[in-house]
Design a protein around this motif. Structure first.
Motif, mmCIF file in Angstrom:
data_model
loop_
_atom_site.group_PDB
_atom_site.id
_atom_site.type_symbol
_atom_site.label_atom_id
_atom_site.label_comp_id
_atom_site.label_asym_id
_atom_site.label_seq_id
_atom_site.Cartn_x
_atom_site.Cartn_y
_atom_site.Cartn_z
ATOM 1 N N GLY A 34 -1.568 0.081 -2.095
ATOM 2 C CA GLY A 34 -3.156 0.499 -2.716
ATOM 3 C C GLY A 34 -4.174 0.820 -1.743
ATOM 4 N N GLU A 35 -4.233 -0.268 -1.044
ATOM 5 C CA GLU A 35 -5.327 -0.054 0.163
ATOM 6 C C GLU A 35 -5.457 0.875 1.059
ATOM 7 O OE1 GLU A 35 -8.929 -2.344 1.803
ATOM 8 O OE2 GLU A 35 -8.214 -2.172 -0.235
ATOM 9 N N LEU A 36 -3.786 1.054 1.672
ATOM 10 C CA LEU A 36 -3.691 1.915 2.704
ATOM 11 C C LEU A 36 -4.095 3.409 2.040
ATOM 12 C CD1 LEU A 36 -2.690 2.567 5.471
ATOM 13 C CD2 LEU A 36 -0.508 2.583 4.753
ATOM 14 N N SER A 57 -10.313 -0.476 -7.707
ATOM 15 C CA SER A 57 -9.632 0.042 -6.516
ATOM 16 C C SER A 57 -8.155 0.051 -6.987
ATOM 17 C CB SER A 57 -9.791 -0.928 -5.297
ATOM 18 O OG SER A 57 -8.952 -2.124 -5.461
ATOM 19 N N LEU A 58 -7.372 1.052 -6.118
ATOM 20 C CA LEU A 58 -5.923 1.115 -6.237
ATOM 21 C C LEU A 58 -5.177 -0.168 -6.006
ATOM 22 C CD1 LEU A 58 -5.318 4.539 -4.456
ATOM 23 C CD2 LEU A 58 -5.800 4.053 -6.842
ATOM 24 N N ALA A 59 -5.677 -0.936 -4.917
ATOM 25 C CA ALA A 59 -5.165 -2.078 -4.804
ATOM 26 C C ALA A 59 -5.193 -3.050 -5.987
ATOM 27 C CB ALA A 59 -5.835 -2.908 -3.797
ATOM 28 N N GLN A 60 -6.216 -3.060 -6.777
ATOM 29 C CA GLN A 60 -6.548 -4.172 -7.925
ATOM 30 C C GLN A 60 -5.706 -3.595 -8.986
ATOM 31 O OE1 GLN A 60 -11.115 -3.477 -7.776
ATOM 32 N NE2 GLN A 60 -10.829 -5.730 -8.569
ATOM 33 N N SER A 62 -2.795 -1.957 -8.525
ATOM 34 C CA SER A 62 -1.621 -1.574 -8.469
ATOM 35 C C SER A 62 -0.471 -2.699 -9.115
ATOM 36 C CB SER A 62 -1.553 -1.981 -6.778
ATOM 37 O OG SER A 62 -1.532 -3.283 -6.594
ATOM 38 N N THR A 63 -1.067 -3.813 -9.393
ATOM 39 C CA THR A 63 -0.088 -4.855 -9.989
ATOM 40 C C THR A 63 0.043 -5.090 -11.625
ATOM 41 O OG1 THR A 63 -1.829 -6.751 -9.844
ATOM 42 C CG2 THR A 63 -0.599 -6.570 -7.833
ATOM 43 N N LEU A 247 6.129 -0.032 3.682
ATOM 44 C CA LEU A 247 4.816 -0.093 3.280
ATOM 45 C C LEU A 247 3.637 1.004 3.631
ATOM 46 C CD1 LEU A 247 3.940 -3.759 3.973
ATOM 47 C CD2 LEU A 247 4.500 -2.766 1.612
ATOM 48 N N GLN A 248 3.877 1.159 4.810
ATOM 49 C CA GLN A 248 3.251 2.485 5.552
ATOM 50 C C GLN A 248 3.599 3.981 4.847
ATOM 51 O OE1 GLN A 248 4.633 1.891 9.842
ATOM 52 N NE2 GLN A 248 2.321 1.370 10.228
ATOM 53 N N GLN A 249 4.846 4.112 4.668
ATOM 54 C CA GLN A 249 5.261 5.384 4.017
ATOM 55 C C GLN A 249 4.740 5.518 2.560
ATOM 56 O OE1 GLN A 249 9.565 4.984 4.940
ATOM 57 N NE2 GLN A 249 9.197 6.545 6.582
ATOM 58 N N ALA A 250 5.072 4.360 1.943
ATOM 59 C CA ALA A 250 4.320 4.345 0.429
ATOM 60 C C ALA A 250 2.787 4.634 0.433
ATOM 61 C CB ALA A 250 4.712 3.074 -0.014
ATOM 62 N N GLY A 251 2.113 3.995 1.259
ATOM 63 C CA GLY A 251 0.606 4.263 1.193
ATOM 64 C C GLY A 251 0.333 5.470 1.515
ATOM 65 N N ILE A 252 0.843 6.262 2.604
ATOM 66 C CA ILE A 252 0.394 7.569 3.180
ATOM 67 C C ILE A 252 0.977 8.556 1.917
ATOM 68 C CG2 ILE A 252 0.935 9.282 4.667
ATOM 69 C CD1 ILE A 252 -1.060 7.190 5.828
ATOM 70 N N ARG A 253 2.033 8.461 1.252
ATOM 71 C CA ARG A 253 2.622 9.253 0.445
ATOM 72 C C ARG A 253 1.782 9.279 -1.044
ATOM 73 N NH1 ARG A 253 8.832 8.233 2.304
ATOM 74 N NH2 ARG A 253 9.101 9.654 3.797
ATOM 75 N N LEU A 254 1.497 7.924 -1.275
ATOM 76 C CA LEU A 254 0.741 7.880 -2.397
ATOM 77 C C LEU A 254 -0.696 8.685 -2.150
ATOM 78 C CD1 LEU A 254 -0.113 6.479 -5.181
ATOM 79 C CD2 LEU A 254 -0.687 4.278 -3.970
ATOM 80 N N ALA A 255 -1.505 8.409 -1.119
ATOM 81 C CA ALA A 255 -2.779 9.259 -0.972
ATOM 82 C C ALA A 255 -2.410 10.525 -0.901
ATOM 83 C CB ALA A 255 -3.205 8.607 0.385
#
Length: 264
Positions: A34-36, A57-60, A62-63, A247-255
């Motif tokens: 979420g943060e990424l 935030s998306l991080a908040q 996300s869970t 984690l990187q791929q998920a964050g970039i693709r989510l954005a």
């Protein structure tokens, strides 16, 4: 409370815990994603999302889909967190869960987010589920084997303590780094433009195929002197690059997805 009642209560609680799939990537992993993603949103998407979430935030958020899993009103959502497919099956031949799965759920929630008639409450829930499921589908064991429930039935030890393979990939490898989600995001967010370009433009089925291809490696288990699976530093060394890549791929693709959905 009478002993018999206590025993029954404990049995029910244990059975419930065993039947529930472990949460993908755990809290820290989902928050990293979420943060990424948040750090890669366009200004327009960021503004529109902030309006919807009132700054959460998306991080908040996300869970949240894991936090509600003990609520009986959401029991029906359990199958949405994963999809089962065997090595010799394809998406054309596999028997999909009629109650839904992670690919169906991502498609459904994307439509809800795009629909201008969606209420704010439903849109917030859709966004929370969508953020969470983008993380889930990138965890290799959430595109898993049905016979072992995505590694949940693969019992092993982690530095001598009892656990299972799914839990190792959800949280234990990540938590071993002893970083907060913001620290971990900072450690892995240096991503080249070439990688970003290569990761974008993929379908949900492509994401799932990547996880399916990676999952065989998760079963390469380190053993102790008694020939029992006992995962320690070598397993962490071998698989941390894969965990961080997902984690990187998920964050970039989510954005990428949210920039389209909320970029208008």
């Amino acid at each position: 409370m009478k002993p018999a009642v206590l025993l029954l209560s404990a049995t029910i609680t244990l059975a419930s815990a065993i039947s529930q799939p472990v949460h993908a990537f755990g809290q820290i992993g989902h928050r990293i994603i979420g943060e990424l993603a948040q750090n890669n949103l366009s200004p327009t998407a960021q503004s529109n999302i902030n309006t919807l979430t009132k700054g959460e935030s998306l991080a908040q958020m996300s869970t949240w889909p894991d936090e509600i899993r003990s609520d009986k009103n959401w029991y029906h959502a359990s199958p949405w967190h994963y999809v089962s497919i065997e090595d010799d099956e394809t998406w054309d031949t596999v028997k999909r869960n009629p109650k839904g799965d992670i690919i169906e759920s991502l498609e459904r929630y994307e439509k809800i987010l795009i629909d201008p008639k969606t209420t704010k409450k439903d849109k917030w829930e859709a966004l929370a589920f969508y953020v969470h499921f983008v993380g889930d589908i990138h965890q290799p064991l959430h595109v898993g084997h049905s016979h072992d429930h995505g590694g949940n039935k693969v019992k092993l030890k982690w530095f001598g303590d009892d656990t299972n393979l799914h839990s190792v990939w959800d949280s234990k490898i990540i938590e071993h780094q002893k970083l907060s989600y913001t620290e971990y995001t900072g450690f892995i967010e240096r991503i080249s433009d070439k990688d970003i370009k290569n990761w974008q433009g993929k379908s949900y089925y492509d994401w799932a195929d990547e996880s399916k291809a990676l999952r065989a490696g998760t079963y390469e288990l380190e053993k102790n002197r008694d020939d029992q699976p006992d995962l320690r530093f070598q397993y962490i060394f071998n698989h941390t690059p894969t965990v961080e890549l997902r984690l990187q791929q998920a964050g970039i693709r989510l954005a990428e997805k949210l920039n389209v959905i909320f970029g208008q």
